[in-house]
Motif scaffolding. Sequence first.
Motif, PDB file in Angstrom:
ATOM      1  N   ARG A   1     -47.554 -21.359 -61.206  1.00  0.00           N
ATOM      2  CA  ARG A   1     -46.875 -20.681 -62.315  1.00  0.00           C
ATOM      3  C   ARG A   1     -47.709 -20.776 -63.594  1.00  0.00           C
ATOM      4  O   ARG A   1     -47.861 -19.794 -64.331  1.00  0.00           O
ATOM      5  CB  ARG A   1     -45.490 -21.295 -62.509  1.00  0.00           C
TER       6      ARG A   1
ATOM      7  N   ARG B   1     -50.703 -18.387 -63.337  1.00  0.00           N
ATOM      8  CA  ARG B   1     -50.346 -16.993 -63.638  1.00  0.00           C
ATOM      9  C   ARG B   1     -50.099 -16.792 -65.121  1.00  0.00           C
ATOM     10  O   ARG B   1     -50.499 -15.779 -65.706  1.00  0.00           O
ATOM     11  CB  ARG B   1     -49.100 -16.611 -62.838  1.00  0.00           C
ATOM     12  N   TYR B   2     -49.425 -17.757 -65.725  1.00  0.00           N
ATOM     13  CA  TYR B   2     -49.160 -17.663 -67.161  1.00  0.00           C
ATOM     14  C   TYR B   2     -50.476 -17.655 -67.951  1.00  0.00           C
ATOM     15  O   TYR B   2     -50.646 -16.874 -68.894  1.00  0.00           O
ATOM     16  CB  TYR B   2     -48.288 -18.842 -67.597  1.00  0.00           C
TER      17      TYR B   2
ATOM     18  N   LEU C   1     -53.397 -16.626 -66.919  1.00  0.00           N
ATOM     19  CA  LEU C   1     -54.065 -15.334 -66.745  1.00  0.00           C
ATOM     20  C   LEU C   1     -53.426 -14.267 -67.637  1.00  0.00           C
ATOM     21  O   LEU C   1     -54.132 -13.438 -68.230  1.00  0.00           O
ATOM     22  CB  LEU C   1     -53.996 -14.907 -65.279  1.00  0.00           C
ATOM     23  N   ARG C   2     -52.088 -14.284 -67.752  1.00  0.00           N
ATOM     24  CA  ARG C   2     -51.417 -13.294 -68.605  1.00  0.00           C
ATOM     25  C   ARG C   2     -51.800 -13.483 -70.068  1.00  0.00           C
ATOM     26  O   ARG C   2     -52.063 -12.515 -70.785  1.00  0.00           O
ATOM     27  CB  ARG C   2     -49.900 -13.407 -68.440  1.00  0.00           C
TER      28      ARG C   2
END
Length: 822
Positions: A6, A9-10, A12-13
Amino acid sequence: MESFVRDFRYGLRMLAKARGFATLAVATLALGVGANTAMFSIVNAWLLRPLPLKAPQELVGVWRTRSQVPRQPAYFNLYHDYVVLASQNRTFQTLAATFEQRYALTGPEGQPEKIHGAVASWNLFQTVGATPALGRLFEQQDGHGEAACIISHALWSERFHAASNIVGRTIQLNRKPFRVLGVLPADFSLRVLDRTFETAVWTVITDDDDRYRVTTPSPVAVIGRLKNGTTVAQAEADLSALQSRLNREFSDEPEGSGILVENLQQDNTRTFRSSLLLLYGAVTVLLVIACVNTGSLILGRNAQRAQEFAVRMALGCGTTRLLQQLTGEILIIFVLGGLIGLVVAFGLLKMFAAWSPFGVLPPGGFSLDRTVLSATAAIVCLTALTFGSLPALRAVKAREHDILRSTSPRLTASLGHLRWRHLLVGLEISLSVVLLIQAGLLLSTFLKIGSEPLGFETRDVLVAEVALPRTTYRTVDDEIRFSKSLLQRLGESPGIRAAGAAPTWPFNVDGLGPLETERRQGMPLEQLPQVATFEVSPGYFAALGIPLLRGRAFDDHDRRDSTPVAVINDEMARLYFAGEDVLGKRVRIRYIDQPIPETPWLTIVGVVGSTRSIRYNHIQWDLFPAVYAAFFQATDEYSHEAFDAQTIFIYVQGRSARDRSVVASAIHDLDSDLPLGSLQTTSEIVNSLRSQPRVRAILLGSLALLTLLLAAIGVGGVTGQLVEQRRREIGIRMAFGALASDVLGFVLSSALRLTLAGMAVGLFVGGVVAHLLRSFLFGVSILDPGTFGVVALLLLVVALCGAYLPAHRATKLDPMVTLRSE
C-alpha cells in the motif's frame, strides 16, 4: 506485507503528481550510480578479479631494479642469473623464464602475418597452472627435442579456423618449422610487464638455442610460484641474497641493480593502476554529489508539503506511520535511480571497452557480474539510508501546531528546512570545487606535455615495422643489404621525400648507457657520461624532420670499410662538450658486459637537434644526451643485440592510402614472405604513448563537467525554495517601490553568498587533495593559481546561471496578488 504494498502504491502516486521532481531526482541518482558502477566494474576487472590462472595469489614476477627507483622494474633478468635463481632459491615452488619474440607466420593457411610470440622455459605453463584446450602443454623432454610451440585459442580460431587436427601439425615461424603441441584455453591470459597485447604463440627453449646457455646474458622475464606460506617480502629477500652473489660473479650485471618481486596481477596493471584508483575516487565524489543533490531535492519537496504533513498529524496520523510512508517514497526514488544506473553503467562499459584507452582489455573483459551487482545494491542501500533518512526525519520532526500556526497557504517552507538545504548545497559546491581543481590540474598537465616540442616531425611520417627472420637474415650484413635495397626503392617512389632505417625505437628510452670520450678515457663505467645510443641509416634525420645543426649527417660513403663516425645531439654537445668544437672529436659506446672495450672509436661528424623521448611508466617527455652510430657501419662483433626487427621511418608529403601501399609493396617486392608489421604515423605513436595523462584528463574532466551541472541544479533549487519562502517579503518590497533589478539582486546575492561559502571550503580542501596528485602532474604547480582561479570563476558563473531563473521569476511576482493570497 500488505502495508508495504500500500505504501509502495501511495509513493508511486505521489511521485507521479510531482513528475519534474521525480525525474530530476531519479536522473541525478542514475547518473551517479551508473558512473560509479561502471568504474567499479573496471577496477574490479583489472585489480580485484583474480587472474584466470591456478592460485593466482601465489604467482609473482621477478625484475631487476635501479638503486634510484627500487620499487619499479628497470631491467630484465639475465638468463645465466635465472638458471641459478631457479635452482638455488628456497622460497619458490618453481621459477620459469620467458621473453617476447616477433614471429612471421607463413604457410598455405593465409598471407604472411606478423604475430606476437614468446620463447619460454618448458615449465612455464606448469608454473602458472594452465591446462590445454587441445593437445598438451610443454614438458621437460620438449627442451631436448625438435622445435615445438603452443598456440593461443584466438590464433587457432582465426588463422586455422579452429581445425580439430591442429595438434601435431607443423607451422612456419620465421621460416623455421615448429610442431604444434597444443592450444591454450580461450580465457588464458599471461602478460608480463603490462604489455598491451596477448601472446599468440609460445615456443620452448631448446638445447640447441645458443641464446639460452647457462653462461649467456640473454634477457628474460621471470615468473614464479611461491611456496605455501611464503610472503612476497621473504621471496624478495631470498632472491636478493642470491643476486648479490651473482653481481660479484658476472661482469655483465647492471651496476647497483637489485631485485623486485611483485604480484603478477599488480605487474599487469603497473602503468595504469594509479589512474584507475584516481578515477574511481573521482567517481565516488561524483556519487556523493549526486546523492547530496538528491537529498537537497527531497528536502525541498518535503518543505513544500509541510502543511500536508501537519494536517495529517493533526488528524491523528502517527509519526511512525508518516515516516514509513516517506521512507517508501524515498526508497522508490533510490531504487529506480539504481536500476536505471545499471543501464547507464552497461552503456558506459560498452563505450569504455570500444575506446580501450589502455590498449588491452582485462582477462574476461568488463561485465556487471555478481560482485559488481552486489556492490551496486550496497551503494544504493547505503546512499538511501544516509541521504534519504535526513529529509524524512526533518519532515516529521516539526510539531504540527507550530507549522499550522506559522504557515499560511502560500508559505511553503520553514527556515529549518532551508538551512539544511543550504548546508547540503554548500557541501555539493565544495565537492564540485575539489573535483574541478583536480581535473584542471590534470588537464593543464596534459596540455603542458602536448605543448612541449618533441624535436621530430609528427605529421606526414609513417613508421613501418618489419621482422627479419634470422633463418634468412643471419648477419648484420644481411639486414643492411635488405635495408639499403628497401631505402633505394622508397627513394625512387614519387611523393616520398626521404626514408631512413634504424633497428632501434626512438620514442622510448628505457635506459642510458656509458659513453667514453677522449678526455674520460680509462675511467670506470659508472663515472662515464650516460647517454642514449641509436644506430640509424642515411636519410633517418631527414625522414623524421630532425634538423642538422652543424657538420653533416650520415651518407652512402659511411660504409663498413670507412672510418667509423657518429652524430650527436645538441643536448650532448651542451652537457659534455660545452664551449668546444665537437666536430672531429672521438667517442666510444661502452657496454657493461665489456670491462675491456671492444667497440671502435667513433669520429663525430655532425650535431643534430635534440628529440624528446619517454621512459617506462613516466608521463613526461624528456631530453636525453644521445649519440647516433651509422647503421650501415655496424658489425656483428659490436652489435649489442640481434636485430629481430628493423623500424623503417618514411617521410611522406601527405597521409594517404597510397603512401602506405607504397611501403607495403616495396617490402613485399624484396621478400614476399615478409609480413608488414605495424604501420603508423609518428602522431599516432605519440598519442598512444600519451594515453595515460590523456585518459585521466578526459575522464576526470567529464566528471567535473557533470558536477558543474549538478551544482547549478542544486543552487537553482535552493534559490527557488528561497523565493517561495519569502514571497510575502518580496511582495511587500515591490509594493513599496522596489524595482525588478533590486529583487533580482536580492535573490542572487543569497545564491552568491551560498556559492562563495561552499567555494571557500572547496578551494581549501582542493589544495590539500592536490598534494596527492603530485606524481600525476608535470609542468604545473599543485597550487597553480591559474587553475584555482579558473575553477572559482567557472563555478561562480555556473551557480549564478542556475540561480538566475528562479531569481528572474521572482521579479515577475505581482505584489497585490501575492499579498492578497497571503
